[in-house]
Design an enzyme around this catalytic site. Structure first.
Site: not given
Length: 357
Positions: A36, A119, A137
């Site tokens: 990520e 996020y 996102d």
């Protein structure tokens, strides 16, 4: 279309259309976290080989925490946004020292780690720990703005909050990780910025932008400010042994922890060779003569762009010292590839190495 229908249709589509990725299906929270972080500001195809190499070098959070920062930055070299690597390295040390090597399961704990924002916290906790935290996102913004017909400027914080609230309402509480990945996949593969494939969209039936024929104007994002452009001059200083001088950028600076050839921005009414000579005097406390240009190149960063001119320099007076950098080092040309450099400087090192061979 009700929330349950949206979720069911999306997840069914995802099961049949999801792309293969080395981290997809991964259960190790550390590897999910690394993926990520890499996927911030980076395309999947670009991140994939970096992820595979990074995990081979640092297979556990303990390995990453024990690594030298230079090793970490070298593994990240070319991926850009190097603060991601420095923050990941720092956070790994925190996980080992304060959480006994276990990535925190709760959103409120994991977001305390350096480099982890809303996020990433939502992505890792939903995928690794099945927590119902919705990610937002660029792909999710586009899908939800079109689906709900949101025409407000996506740069505004009010719009961001509205989209987050919609995502929180929609997320499947039983399969939050798959839901988040499916929504991002939909934005990447179907609900694309231009020419979206609406006919093959699993949630088209409820999409307001499709019904209003507004998929080309939703979402709306106000124009960005024009990026400044800088002319940069850097010096390649050689000593009698044929070594070149490189400098380590300050830890807190942009591209901190990476090596570079010393130099800086051109001033008005200054030739580029004069820029190089002045900058090296300011940064190293020496007098040099910039006598020959090796090459020039253009490079774009997120908020500005540069044209960099690299000049060979002769040391005229003084002994170099690190006045504006952490450290300086004389290095044989063939050894330059051992050090992590920003992308523009990396082009110079490759040119120097090739010219020597």
């Amino acid at each position: 279309m009700q929330n349950a229908d949206f979720s069911r249709n999306l997840l069914q589509w995802y099961q049949h259309h999801k792309r293969e990725m080395p981290w997809r299906g991964e259960l190790d929270p550390y590897k999910i976290w690394v993926s990520e972080i890499m996927l911030q500001q980076t395309r999947v195809d670009q991140a994939t080989p970096y992820f595979q190499n990074f995990i081979s070098l640092f297979p556990t959070v303990y390995d990453l925490a024990d690594a030298d920062q230079q090793q970490v930055l070298k593994a990240w070299e070319g991926l850009g946004y190097y603060s991601r690597a420095r923050n990941l390295h720092t956070a790994a040390k925190t996980v080992v020292e304060e959480y006994n090597g276990k990535v925190p399961e709760s959103y409120d704990e994991i977001i305390k780690l350096k480099g982890i924002g809303p996020y990433t916290a939502a992505a890792v906790t939903s995928i690794a720990f099945n927590a119902p935290n919705a990610v937002v996102d660029g792909n999710v913004i586009r899908v939800l703005c079109r689906y709900f017909g949101i025409e407000d400027d996506t740069r505004s914080s009010k719009t961001s909050r509205m989209i987050q609230e919609e995502a929180d309402e929609l997320i499947d509480p039983e399969h939050p990780g798959d839901f988040n990945q499916a929504l991002m996949e939909l934005g990447s593969e179907v609900c694309t910025p231009t020419n979206p494939d609406c006919e093959n969209c699993p949630v088209q039936a409820g999409c307001i932008a499709t019904k209003m024929s507004k998929t080309e104007v939703i979402p709306y994002k106000s124009p960005a400010k024009k990026k400044p452009h800088h002319i940069i001059g850097v010096g390649i200083v050689e000593n009698e042994e044929g070594q070149v001088l490189i400098a380590l950028r300050p830890e807190e600076a942009m591209l901190g922890g990476l090596w570079e050839f010393p130099g800086g921005k051109q001033k008005e009414d200054e030739t580029i060779s004069e820029t190089v000579e002045r900058e090296l005097h300011e940064e190293l406390g020496v007098e040099v003569k910039a006598y020959k240009e090796l090459m020039s190149l253009k490079h774009a960063y997120s908020h500005f762009s540069i044209t960099m001119h690299a000049w060979f320099c002769k040391l005229v007076n003084g002994t170099p010292s690190p006045k504006e950098s952490q450290e300086i080092k004389w290095v044989k040309t063939e050894e330059l590839e051992r050090y992590p450099f920003p992308k523009a400087n990396k082009v110079l090192t490759e040119r120097l190495i090739n010219d020597k061979n």
